[in-house]
Design a protein around this motif. Structure first.
Motif, mmCIF file in Angstrom:
data_model
loop_
_atom_site.group_PDB
_atom_site.id
_atom_site.type_symbol
_atom_site.label_atom_id
_atom_site.label_comp_id
_atom_site.label_asym_id
_atom_site.label_seq_id
_atom_site.Cartn_x
_atom_site.Cartn_y
_atom_site.Cartn_z
ATOM 1 N N ILE A 38 2.940 10.442 0.254
ATOM 2 C CA ILE A 38 2.049 11.210 1.139
ATOM 3 C C ILE A 38 2.778 12.420 1.722
ATOM 4 C CG2 ILE A 38 0.598 9.233 1.714
ATOM 5 C CD1 ILE A 38 2.153 8.989 4.352
ATOM 6 N N TYR A 39 4.103 12.432 1.600
ATOM 7 C CA TYR A 39 4.888 13.563 2.107
ATOM 8 C C TYR A 39 5.262 14.540 0.996
ATOM 9 C CZ TYR A 39 5.383 10.171 5.855
ATOM 10 O OH TYR A 39 5.113 9.252 6.841
ATOM 11 N N GLY A 40 4.771 14.283 -0.217
ATOM 12 C CA GLY A 40 5.118 15.128 -1.351
ATOM 13 C C GLY A 40 6.036 14.403 -2.312
ATOM 14 N N PRO A 41 6.436 15.034 -3.417
ATOM 15 C CA PRO A 41 7.273 14.382 -4.435
ATOM 16 C C PRO A 41 8.652 13.992 -3.891
ATOM 17 C CG PRO A 41 6.252 16.378 -5.296
ATOM 18 C CD PRO A 41 6.025 16.396 -3.823
ATOM 19 N N GLU A 42 9.143 12.816 -4.304
ATOM 20 C CA GLU A 42 10.479 12.353 -3.934
ATOM 21 C C GLU A 42 11.205 11.923 -5.208
ATOM 22 O OE1 GLU A 42 12.749 9.225 -0.914
ATOM 23 O OE2 GLU A 42 10.584 9.065 -1.223
ATOM 24 N N LYS A 43 12.409 12.463 -5.407
ATOM 25 C CA LYS A 43 13.170 12.154 -6.618
ATOM 26 C C LYS A 43 13.580 10.683 -6.624
ATOM 27 C CE LYS A 43 17.374 13.850 -7.490
ATOM 28 N NZ LYS A 43 18.226 12.732 -8.003
ATOM 29 N N VAL A 44 13.451 10.049 -7.800
ATOM 30 C CA VAL A 44 13.818 8.643 -7.984
ATOM 31 C C VAL A 44 15.055 8.580 -8.869
ATOM 32 C CG1 VAL A 44 13.103 6.455 -8.992
ATOM 33 C CG2 VAL A 44 11.461 7.819 -7.687
ATOM 34 N N ASP A 45 16.020 7.737 -8.465
ATOM 35 C CA ASP A 45 17.296 7.682 -9.177
ATOM 36 C C ASP A 45 17.513 6.398 -9.974
ATOM 37 O OD1 ASP A 45 18.339 10.196 -7.967
ATOM 38 O OD2 ASP A 45 18.129 9.013 -6.125
ATOM 39 N N VAL A 46 17.023 5.285 -9.470
ATOM 40 C CA VAL A 46 17.220 3.992 -10.135
ATOM 41 C C VAL A 46 15.885 3.251 -10.165
ATOM 42 C CG1 VAL A 46 18.516 1.829 -10.197
ATOM 43 C CG2 VAL A 46 19.583 3.891 -9.246
ATOM 44 N N ILE A 47 15.503 2.786 -11.351
ATOM 45 C CA ILE A 47 14.231 2.084 -11.517
ATOM 46 C C ILE A 47 14.491 0.685 -12.061
ATOM 47 C CG2 ILE A 47 11.994 2.054 -12.687
ATOM 48 C CD1 ILE A 47 12.196 5.094 -12.959
ATOM 49 N N TYR A 48 14.143 -0.319 -11.262
ATOM 50 C CA TYR A 48 14.157 -1.700 -11.749
ATOM 51 C C TYR A 48 12.813 -1.908 -12.436
ATOM 52 C CZ TYR A 48 14.155 -6.879 -11.492
ATOM 53 O OH TYR A 48 14.095 -8.217 -11.782
ATOM 54 N N ARG A 49 12.864 -1.980 -13.744
ATOM 55 C CA ARG A 49 11.605 -2.010 -14.504
ATOM 56 C C ARG A 49 11.213 -3.441 -14.849
ATOM 57 N NH1 ARG A 49 12.155 -2.329 -20.166
ATOM 58 N NH2 ARG A 49 14.313 -2.630 -20.812
ATOM 59 N N ARG A 50 9.969 -3.766 -14.589
ATOM 60 C CA ARG A 50 9.406 -5.039 -15.007
ATOM 61 C C ARG A 50 8.333 -4.791 -16.073
ATOM 62 N NH1 ARG A 50 11.360 -9.403 -11.754
ATOM 63 N NH2 ARG A 50 10.176 -10.629 -13.264
ATOM 64 N N ILE A 51 8.611 -3.765 -16.892
ATOM 65 C CA ILE A 51 7.732 -3.367 -17.993
ATOM 66 C C ILE A 51 8.538 -3.426 -19.286
ATOM 67 C CG2 ILE A 51 6.383 -1.460 -18.967
ATOM 68 C CD1 ILE A 51 5.836 -0.490 -16.157
ATOM 69 N N ASP A 52 7.956 -3.968 -20.331
ATOM 70 C CA ASP A 52 8.651 -4.071 -21.612
ATOM 71 C C ASP A 52 8.969 -2.695 -22.199
ATOM 72 O OD1 ASP A 52 8.510 -6.795 -21.442
ATOM 73 O OD2 ASP A 52 6.744 -6.991 -22.728
ATOM 74 N N ASP A 53 10.010 -2.670 -23.053
ATOM 75 C CA ASP A 53 10.460 -1.420 -23.676
ATOM 76 C C ASP A 53 9.315 -0.587 -24.241
ATOM 77 O OD1 ASP A 53 13.031 -2.240 -23.142
ATOM 78 O OD2 ASP A 53 13.508 -2.801 -25.209
ATOM 79 N N ILE A 54 8.466 -1.232 -24.999
ATOM 80 C CA ILE A 54 7.454 -0.504 -25.767
ATOM 81 C C ILE A 54 6.450 0.233 -24.878
ATOM 82 C CG2 ILE A 54 5.845 -2.442 -25.956
ATOM 83 C CD1 ILE A 54 5.338 -1.576 -28.856
ATOM 84 N N PHE A 55 6.383 -0.150 -23.598
ATOM 85 C CA PHE A 55 5.388 0.449 -22.712
ATOM 86 C C PHE A 55 5.967 1.449 -21.713
ATOM 87 C CE2 PHE A 55 3.596 -3.845 -23.667
ATOM 88 C CZ PHE A 55 2.531 -3.401 -24.440
ATOM 89 N N ILE A 56 7.295 1.664 -21.718
ATOM 90 C CA ILE A 56 7.883 2.450 -20.627
ATOM 91 C C ILE A 56 7.614 3.949 -20.735
ATOM 92 C CG2 ILE A 56 9.698 0.791 -20.071
ATOM 93 C CD1 ILE A 56 11.665 2.496 -21.645
#
Length: 488
Positions: free
Chosen positions: A275-293
Motif C-alpha cells: 500500500i506504500y508502493g513497490p518494495e524490493k524483495v531479496d529472499v523468497i521462501y517458495r512453497r511452489i514447485d519448480d515448474i510453476f515459479i
C-alpha cells in the motif's frame, strides 16, 4: 522401584513383541524414560482424559491447524489429528539423530552443487548419468548457477523409523518443500495447554525457536550488496494443502506471505506490491514447485509464479529457498546411493543407515521385486504424502498383478523396500476410550545457511491411526504427537 500399577487408560493395551514398543521393555516393564509420564497419566480417569482430549482438539480448531486431503471428486479440509501422549527421545539417541540428519543434508547440498557444475560424481562412475538425466526433477536450466552461500537445500526434512532392532533408519529425504514443522509447534502448544503439569516434569528442549532460526537462515543467504534483506514466503494460495503452514511460518518470522500476483520483476529485481508502493524483495521462501515459479521459463500456463523471476535469480539479485532443482536429490532412486554420496563428499560413513532399497531400473533388482512383491513396499520415486504406495502383504493376487504391470511399464519410476517393522507407541483411540499401540515415524527438520546449521530438537512424530497400518501420512489418515527431546 515398585512396578507401576495397571492404569484404566492402558487396560486394553496390547504389547506386540514383533515390533519395538517405545513404552514397554520386552519384559513388559515401563521404559525408564517413560515411567514418570506413565504414572502421571495414571492420575486421570477416562472421563477426565476425554475432556482433556476434547480441549486439545478445540485448541487445534481455534488455531486453524488444518490440512487438505485431495480425493477423486472433492477436496476436504480436516483438523490435523493429534494424540496427547507424547513421544520422548533421550539425549543420547537424539545426538545420533541430529548428527546423522545434518550429515545427510550437508552431503546432499554438495551433491547438488556437483550435479549442476562439474558432475564429478557422475564422471567417476559413482552415480550413473542416466539416473540423473532421467529424473523429472533435474533442472538443466540450473547448470552453472551459483546459489548464494553455495546452499541449495536450505530446509531439509528427513523421515526416520525405529526398527525392531532398536536402531533408527532413514526412510527418505525431503528437500523440495518439506512440510509439517507448523504441526510440531502446534502440538507443543496443545500439550502445554492441556497437560501443563505433566510437561513440566520433563526437561525437554523447546521447539518454539524454529521461526527465528529459519529467518536467520534466509537472511544468511541474502544477495550480495544487501544489508537488511526483505524476506517473504510465496504460497500457491488458500487451497494448497499446506496453506496453514505457510501463513503460520510467515507470522512466526514476521514476514509477508505473498502469492505470485503480489510480486513483479522490474530492471532485474523482484518487487512486492504494498500500500506504500513497490518494495524490493531479496529472499523468497517458495512453497511452489519448480515448474510453476516462472511462466516465462517453465510452464507458460502457470498463474502461481512470477514472470521473469528466474532471470533475476540467475543474476543473483534474489535468493530462492529452497533452490530450484533440489528435487533431483530427494528422488527415491537417488536415495539408494546415499551411502556412496556421503562417503564421496564427506569421506565419512553414514551415521544413519538407509533401509535396503531395490531400484526397479536395474534388471536384477526388478526381477527380484516382481517375484517378491508380497514381501515388499513399492513406492513411486517422485511422489510424497504417502500417495502411490503399495504394501505387498496387504494386496490381493489381482492387485499384485496390477502393481507388477505398473512397474514394468515404467521401472525407473519405482523403488521397493522390505516391509519394515516401524516402532509402536501408545495412542489414545477415542472409540475404545483407551490407549492402543500404533506405528510411528519421525520427520526431522534441518536448516543450512551460510555459516549456519540447525536441527530442530523435536521433529514431527507421525502416527498411523488405523490398527496395523504402516502409512503414517496425514493424507492417508495419519495423525501426530508432540516429540520431547530431553536435555542432558
Amino acid at each position: 522401584m515398585k512396578k507401576p500399577t495397571s492404569l484404566p487408560l492402558f487396560s486394553t493395551y496390547e504389547y506386540d513383541s514383533r515390533f519395538y514398543d517405545e513404552l514397554f521393555e520386552k519384559n513388559k516393564e515401563i521404559r525408564d524414560i517413560y515411567k514418570t509420564l506413565f504414572n502421571l497419566f495414571g492420575t486421570y480417569s477416562v472421563n477426565e482424559f476425554d475432556r482433556l482430549n476434547e480441549q486439545a482438539k478445540a485448541s487445534f480448531f481455534n488455531l486453524g491447524i488444518t490440512f487438505q486431503v485431495y480425493g477423486e471428486n472433492e477436496v476436504e479440509e480436516k483438523i490435523f489429528p493429534f494424540d496427547l501422549f507424547p513421544r520422548i527421545i533421550g539425549s543420547k539417541d537424539w545426538e545420533v539423530i541430529e548428527k546423522g540428519v545434518l550429515q545427510r543434508s550437508k552431503a546432499l547440498n554438495l551433491f547438488l552443487w556437483d550435479l549442476y557444475h562439474d558432475q564429478k560424481i557422475i564422471k567417476q562412475g559413482i552415480v550413473p548419468l542416466d539416473l540423473i538425466s532421467s529424473s523429472d526433477n533435474f533442472l538443466s536450466k540450473m547448470k552453472g548457477i551459483n546459489p548464494a552461500g553455495r546452499i541449495y537445500n536450505h530446509i531439509s526434512g528427513t523421515d526416520l523409523i525405529k526398527h525392531s532392532d532398536g536402531s533408527y533408519y532413514v526412510l527418505e529425504d525431503n528437500i523440495r518443500c518439506p512440510s509439517g514443522v507448523s504441526y510440531v509447534i502446534g502440538n507443543r502448544k496443545a500439550v502445554k495447554h492441556a497437560l501443563f503439569g505433566v510437561f513440566n516434569q520433563y526437561n525437554a528442549h523447546s521447539v518454539m525457536d524454529y521461526g527465528s532460526h529459519l529467518l536467520e537462515t534466509m537472511e544468511s543467504v541474502k544477495p550480495k550488496g544487501v544489508d537488511n534483506p526483505v524476506c517473504v514466503i510465496i504460497t500457491p494460495g488458500v487451497y494448497n494443502s499446506a496453506y496453514y503452514e505457510h501463513s503460520f511460518l510467515a507470522k512466526q518470522m514476521g514476514v509477508m506471505l505473498v502469492e505470485g500476483r503480489d510480486l513483479f520483476v522490474k530492471n532485474g529485481f523482484v518487487y512486492m506490491r504494498t500500500i506504500y508502493g513497490p518494495e524490493k524483495v531479496d529472499v523468497i521462501y517458495r512453497r511452489i514447485d519448480d515448474i510453476f515459479i516462472d511462466p516465462l521459463v517453465f510452464n507458460p500456463d502457470s498463474l502461481l509464479g512470477v514472470p521473469g523471476l528466474f532471470s533475476v535469480y540467475k543474476k543473483g539479485n534474489v535468493t530462492l529457498v529452497n533452490a530450484p532443482g533440489t528435487g533431483v536429490a530427494d528422488d527415491k532412486a537417488i536415495y539408494t546411493y546415499m551411502p556412496e554420496i556421503i562417503k564421496y563428499y564427506l569421506d565419512e560413513d553414514p551415521i544413519l543407515n538407509n533401509v535396503h532399497t531395490y531400484h526397479c531400473s536395474r534388471k536384477k533388482e526388478l526381477d527380484y521385486v516382481l517375484k517378491n512383491i508380497d514381501k515388499l513396499v513399492v513406492k513411486p520415486v517422485d511422489e510424497s504424502g504417502g500417495y502411490g504406495i503399495s504394501i505387498g502383504n496387504r494386496l490381493s493376487k489381482i492387485e499384485i498383478e496390477k502393481v507388477k504391470e505398473t512397474i514394468k511399464a515404467a521401472p525407473r519410476k519405482y523403488i521397493a523396500q522390505p516391509i519394515m517393522s516401524l516402532s509402536t507407541h501408545p495412542t489414545y483411540i477415542e472409540e475404545n476410550d483407551s490407549f492402543e499401540s500404533r506405528h510411528v515415524d519421525l520427520r526431522t527438520f534441518t536448516l543450512l545457511g551460510k555459516d549456519k546449521e540447525f536441527v530442530l530438537k523435536g521433529g514431527l512424530t507421525r502416527v498411523a491411526l488405523k490398527k496395523g497400518n504402516l502409512v503414517v501420512n496425514s493424507s492417508q489418515g495419519g495423525g501426530s504427537k508432540d516429540t520431547w527431546v530431553l536435555k542432558k
